[in-house]
Design an enzyme around this catalytic site. Structure first.
Site, mmCIF file in Angstrom:
data_model
loop_
_atom_site.group_PDB
_atom_site.id
_atom_site.type_symbol
_atom_site.label_atom_id
_atom_site.label_comp_id
_atom_site.label_asym_id
_atom_site.label_seq_id
_atom_site.Cartn_x
_atom_site.Cartn_y
_atom_site.Cartn_z
ATOM 1 N N ARG A 1 0.999 -1.151 -0.101
ATOM 2 C CA ARG A 1 0.068 -0.035 -0.068
ATOM 3 C C ARG A 1 0.810 1.171 -0.091
ATOM 4 N NH1 ARG A 1 -5.028 1.709 0.319
ATOM 5 N NH2 ARG A 1 -5.870 -0.229 0.861
ATOM 6 N N ILE B 1 -1.281 6.090 9.002
ATOM 7 C CA ILE B 1 -2.147 5.002 9.455
ATOM 8 C C ILE B 1 -1.795 4.020 8.500
ATOM 9 C CG2 ILE B 1 -4.379 4.423 9.864
ATOM 10 C CD1 ILE B 1 -5.182 7.232 10.192
ATOM 11 N N PRO B 2 -0.697 3.142 8.604
ATOM 12 C CA PRO B 2 -0.378 2.178 7.830
ATOM 13 C C PRO B 2 -1.688 1.033 7.745
ATOM 14 C CG PRO B 2 1.067 1.990 9.455
ATOM 15 C CD PRO B 2 0.494 3.445 9.502
ATOM 16 N N HIS B 3 -1.816 0.649 6.598
ATOM 17 C CA HIS B 3 -2.897 -0.610 6.558
ATOM 18 C C HIS B 3 -2.648 -1.360 5.449
ATOM 19 C CE1 HIS B 3 -4.739 3.050 5.159
ATOM 20 N NE2 HIS B 3 -5.687 2.125 4.319
ATOM 21 N N GLY B 4 -3.206 -2.577 5.455
ATOM 22 C CA GLY B 4 -2.941 -3.281 4.088
ATOM 23 C C GLY B 4 -3.845 -3.138 2.873
#
Length: 143
Positions: free
Chosen positions: A46, A60-63
């Protein structure tokens, strides 16, 4: 079930690289039983597509959407790096790892965005001296 628990809130006095921060939040989410270890790669993918830096010192790291199968439960972790993280050229202090089942991540994201949109709130989060204090300020995400 609480999506944020006190054991998933950390404060580091120093700095970290973006990769170190991604590894830490992914490990916290794995430890929470929220994601499989493969979720870290989805977070990296991402970031290659679009930075998850949101402004006001927040990333806000997310997959990726393709990584939905790697998410076992909704959970959140919060890591504050007082020395900062160079987030693809932007200065992040707060790195909030998110795993959301189904559409829950959208609701979680909006709650965090609201919290970090107010400079006074961000100042309070930055001034918290212990993880417990930081958790108390962020626990509204569980409501």
């Amino acid at each position: 079930m609480s999506i944020l628990t006190p054991d998933r809130v950390r404060i580091h006095p120093g700095s970290a690289t973006q990769e170190e921060a991604l590894q830490e939040v992914a490990a916290l989410l794995v430890g929470a039983g929220a994601v499989t270890p493969a979720y870290l790669d989805a977070m990296r993918q991402r970031e290659q597509t679009v930075s998850t830096y949101m402004g006001n010192g927040l990333a806000i790291p997310h997959g990726t959407n393709e990584a939905k199968d790697e998410i076992l439960a909704s959970a959140l972790c919060v890591v504050r790096y007082d020395g900062g993280v160079d987030w693809a050229g932007d200065p992040a202090t707060f790195v909030i790892g998110i795993a959301g089942r189904g559409d829950e991540h959208l609701e979680i994201l909006s709650q965090i965005a609201i919290t970090f949109s107010e400079e006074d709130d961000v100042a309070r989060l930055a001034a918290a001296t212990t993880p417990e204090e930081l958790y108390a300020l962020l626990s509204a995400v569980n409501d």
